[in-house]
Write an enzyme that holds these catalytic residues in place. Structure first.
Site, PDB file in Angstrom:
ATOM      1  N   TYR A   1     -15.292   1.095  -6.227  1.00  0.00           N
ATOM      2  CA  TYR A   1     -16.552   1.804  -6.020  1.00  0.00           C
ATOM      3  C   TYR A   1     -17.440   1.682  -7.253  1.00  0.00           C
ATOM      4  CZ  TYR A   1     -13.650   3.435  -2.264  1.00  0.00           C
ATOM      5  OH  TYR A   1     -12.819   3.452  -1.174  1.00  0.00           O
TER       6      TYR A   1
ATOM      7  N   LYS B   1       0.857  -1.185   0.000  1.00  0.00           N
ATOM      8  CA  LYS B   1       0.000   0.000   0.000  1.00  0.00           C
ATOM      9  C   LYS B   1       0.889   1.229   0.000  1.00  0.00           C
ATOM     10  CE  LYS B   1      -3.519   2.397   2.685  1.00  0.00           C
ATOM     11  NZ  LYS B   1      -4.506   2.268   3.763  1.00  0.00           N
TER      12      LYS B   1
ATOM     13  N   LYS C   1       1.582  10.082   5.658  1.00  0.00           N
ATOM     14  CA  LYS C   1       1.686   8.674   6.055  1.00  0.00           C
ATOM     15  C   LYS C   1       2.940   8.010   5.480  1.00  0.00           C
ATOM     16  CE  LYS C   1      -3.282   8.045   6.891  1.00  0.00           C
ATOM     17  NZ  LYS C   1      -4.403   7.081   6.844  1.00  0.00           N
TER      18      LYS C   1
ATOM     19  N   LYS D   1      -2.317  -1.450  -3.656  1.00  0.00           N
ATOM     20  CA  LYS D   1      -3.190  -0.277  -3.558  1.00  0.00           C
ATOM     21  C   LYS D   1      -2.366   0.986  -3.648  1.00  0.00           C
ATOM     22  CE  LYS D   1      -6.070   1.950  -0.157  1.00  0.00           C
ATOM     23  NZ  LYS D   1      -6.557   1.897   1.184  1.00  0.00           N
TER      24      LYS D   1
ATOM     25  N   GLU E   1       7.548  -6.686   0.864  1.00  0.00           N
ATOM     26  CA  GLU E   1       6.384  -6.605   1.754  1.00  0.00           C
ATOM     27  C   GLU E   1       5.450  -7.806   1.562  1.00  0.00           C
ATOM     28  OE1 GLU E   1       5.546  -4.717   4.157  1.00  0.00           O
ATOM     29  OE2 GLU E   1       6.721  -2.883   4.016  1.00  0.00           O
TER      30      GLU E   1
ATOM     31  N   SER F   1     -10.366   5.579  -4.223  1.00  0.00           N
ATOM     32  CA  SER F   1     -11.307   6.690  -4.352  1.00  0.00           C
ATOM     33  C   SER F   1     -10.893   7.724  -5.401  1.00  0.00           C
ATOM     34  CB  SER F   1     -11.487   7.362  -2.989  1.00  0.00           C
ATOM     35  OG  SER F   1     -10.241   7.783  -2.464  1.00  0.00           O
TER      36      SER F   1
ATOM     37  N   ARG G   1     -10.658   9.908   2.363  1.00  0.00           N
ATOM     38  CA  ARG G   1     -10.470  10.586   3.653  1.00  0.00           C
ATOM     39  C   ARG G   1     -11.557  11.632   3.873  1.00  0.00           C
ATOM     40  NH1 ARG G   1      -3.847  10.962   3.188  1.00  0.00           N
ATOM     41  NH2 ARG G   1      -3.502   8.715   3.176  1.00  0.00           N
TER      42      ARG G   1
HETATM   43  C1  PBG Z   1      -7.139   3.400   5.902  1.00  0.00           C
HETATM   44  C2  PBG Z   1      -7.539   3.205   4.495  1.00  0.00           C
HETATM   45  C3  PBG Z   1      -7.403   4.159   3.452  1.00  0.00           C
HETATM   46  C4  PBG Z   1      -8.018   3.603   2.333  1.00  0.00           C
HETATM   47  C5  PBG Z   1      -8.490   2.336   2.688  1.00  0.00           C
HETATM   48  N1  PBG Z   1      -8.174   2.100   4.036  1.00  0.00           N
HETATM   49  C6  PBG Z   1      -6.872   5.545   3.458  1.00  0.00           C
HETATM   50  C7  PBG Z   1      -5.526   5.827   3.936  1.00  0.00           C
HETATM   51  O1  PBG Z   1      -4.656   4.963   4.019  1.00  0.00           O
HETATM   52  O2  PBG Z   1      -5.293   6.987   4.254  1.00  0.00           O
HETATM   53  C8  PBG Z   1      -8.142   4.314   1.012  1.00  0.00           C
HETATM   54  C9  PBG Z   1      -9.178   3.817   0.097  1.00  0.00           C
HETATM   55  C10 PBG Z   1      -9.509   4.721  -1.026  1.00  0.00           C
HETATM   56  O3  PBG Z   1      -8.882   5.781  -1.256  1.00  0.00           O
HETATM   57  O4  PBG Z   1     -10.447   4.370  -1.740  1.00  0.00           O
HETATM   58  N2  PBG Z   1      -6.306   2.559   6.521  1.00  0.00           N
END
Ligand code: PBG
Length: 367
Positions: A356, A238, A260, A291, A276, A317, A248
Site C-alpha cells: 500500500y 499465505k 482461517k 504473505k 506449498e 494491511s 478485512r
Molecule cells: C483474501 C485476501 C486477504 C488479503 C488478500 N487477499 C485477506 C484474508 O485472507 O483474510 C489480505 C491483504 C492484506 O491484509 O493487506 N483472500
C-alpha cells in the site's frame, strides 16, 4: 560524541542524518568527500570495512539491494458508484474507489513508474452468498473494472484476486458446510472466477485462498479456454495472520465464524511453506508469493533459495497500518521506515512487493 549518538537515535529527532534515516539515497556530505589523513595506524593490519561506507557515492556503488518502482505492485480497492472515494480508517491514505475514480488513480500509479495493480472488490451484502456466486458474474464489479482499466491503460498490468471471501456471506474463502470449509467444491468455483477475469483482460490471476489443488485446476481451465498467456501469481505461502485485520475492514470481509486456520498456514511453520511452493510450481504457478512479508522474511529467503521463479512478497494491511500509526504519533520517520522495510523484503529475496506504500515509495525513489 554522546550528543551525536543521542541525536542519531532519538525517535523524535526531526533532523535526519543520512546514515540512519535515508539509507537508500546517495547523499554526499562535504566533510566526507575528501580523504583526510588520520594518525598512523600502529601494530598489524586492521580490517576497515568502514572504508566502503565513507561517502554517499561510495555507499551507493557497493549497495547490494536497490529498490525501484518497477518492483512494486499497488493493491487497490474498488466499489460500485460514481465519483466516490471512501477512506479506509485503519489504512490511512488508502481508499475504496468507484470505477471512474479508480481509473484516475491507476493512471497516477502508472505515471509514477509502477507497473502493476492488484484489484480487490467491495461487494454489497445482497450479492453475497455461501457459494460466492457473484465471483463469476461476467458483469460483476471486477470484470467491469478490468475491462475499463485495460482499455484506458493497456500497458498497466492488472492482477485479480481469485478467492471467495469478498463474495461470501460467511466471510470465508471457501464454501461452508456444517462449519467446514469445503476444498474441491470451492476450487471449481475459483476456476470459473479465474475464467471470467481472464476474459475481462486480467494479465495475472492470483489465487489467494490456500485451497489445495487450485493452481492446477485454474491453469487447466485457463488453457482449455485458450488463455495460455494469462499468468498465475500464486499466494503459495499465505499464513493465517492477524496482520490482515485492516484489509478485512476495507472489504467488510471478516469471517462470520471461526478463523482461517484450517486453510491458511500456521505462523510457526517454514518447511511447510517450501512444500506449498513446490506444489504450486508443479501445478503451474508463474510467480510464487509469501504473505505477510515483514514477520516472514526468513520464509521469503528460504523460498528464494529454493526456486528460480520470481518471488513476490505481500506487505499487508497490518504492516502498513503499524507504520502509519507510529508515524502519525510522530514516533518514527515514516519515509525512512517505509524505504527500510521495503528494502528488507527485497534483500530477503522478494523480486516483487505488493504494498500500500507503492505510490509513496515510487515518489520517494524518483531520481
Ligand atoms: C483474501 C485476501 C486477504 C488479503 C488478500 N487477499 C485477506 C484474508 O485472507 O483474510 C489480505 C491483504 C492484506 O491484509 O493487506 N483472500
Amino acid at each position: 560524541m554522546i550528543i551525536i549518538i543521542i541525536a542519531g537515535f532519538h525517535p523524535m529527532s526531526s533532523t535526519v542524518t543520512p546514515s540512519t534515516s535515508v539509507p537508500l539515497q546517495a547523499t554526499t556530505d562535504a566533510a566526507e568527500a575528501t580523504v583526510a589523513p588520520s594518525a598512523p595506524a600502529g601494530g598489524g593490519q586492521v580490517h576497515r570495512p568502514r572504508r566502503l561506507r565513507r561517502t554517499g557515492t561510495l555507499r551507493r556503488m557497493v549497495r547490494e539491494t536497490v529498490l525501484t518502482a518497477a518492483d512494486l505492485i499497488y493493491p487497490l480497492f474498488v466499489m460500485e458508484g460514481e465519483g466516490q472515494k471512501e477512506a479506509v480508517p485503519s489504512m490511512p491514505n488508502c481508499f475504496r474507489y468507484s470505477l471512474d475514480l479508480l481509473l484516475e488513480e491507476a493512471k497516477a500509479v502508472w505515471e509514477l513508474g509502477i507497473g502493476a495493480i492488484a484489484l480487490f472488490p467491495l461487494i454489497s451484502h445482497h450479492l453475497k452468498d455461501n457459494a460466492g456466486t457473484e465471483s463469476y458474474n461476467p458483469e460483476g464489479l471486477i470484470p467491469r473494472a478490468v475491462r475499463a482499466l485495460k482499455q484506458a491503460l493497456p500497458d498497466l498490468l492488472v492482477i485479480t484476486d481469485v478467492a471467495l471471501d469478498p463474495y461470501s456471506s460467511e466471510g470465508h474463502d471457501g464454501i461452508v458446510q456444517n462449519g467446514h470449509i469445503l476444498n474441491d467444491e470451492t476450487v471449481a468455483v475459483l476456476a470459473k472466477q479465474a475464467l471470467v477475469q481472464a476474459a475481462a483482460g486480467a494479465d495475472f490471476v492470483a489465487p489467494s485462498d490456500m485451497m489445495d489443488g487450485r493452481v492446477r485446476e485454474i491453469r487447466q481451465a485457463l488453457d482449455a479456454e485458450g488463455w495460455i498467456n494469462v499468468g498465475i501469481l500464486a499466494y503459495s505461502a499465505k499464513y493465517a495472520s492477524a496482520y490482515y485485520g485492516p484489509f478485512r475492514d476495507a472489504l467488510d470481509s471478516a469471517p462470520k465464524f471461526g478463523d482461517k486456520k484450517t486453510y491458511q498456514m500456521d505462523a510457526a511453520n517454514a518447511r511447510e511453506a517450501i512444500k506449498e511452493v513446490e506444489l504450486d510450481i508443479k501445478e503451474g504457478a508463474d510467480i510464487v508469493m509469501v504473505k505477510p512479508a515483514l514477520a516472514y522474511l526468513d520464509v521469503i529467503c528460504r523460498i528464494k533459495q529454493h526456486t528460480n521463479l520470481p518471488v513476490a512478497a505481500y506487505n499487508v494491511s497490518g504492516e502498513y497500518a503499524m507504520v502509519k500509526a507510529a508515524a502519525q504519533q510522530g514516533w518514527i520517520d515514516e519515509k525512512a521506515v517505509m524505504l527500510e522495510t521495503l528494502t528488507s523484503m527485497k534483500r530477503a529475496g522478494a523480486d516483487l512487493i505488493l504494498t500500500y506504500f507503492a505510490k509513496d515509495a515510487a515518489l520517494a525513489l524518483r531520481p
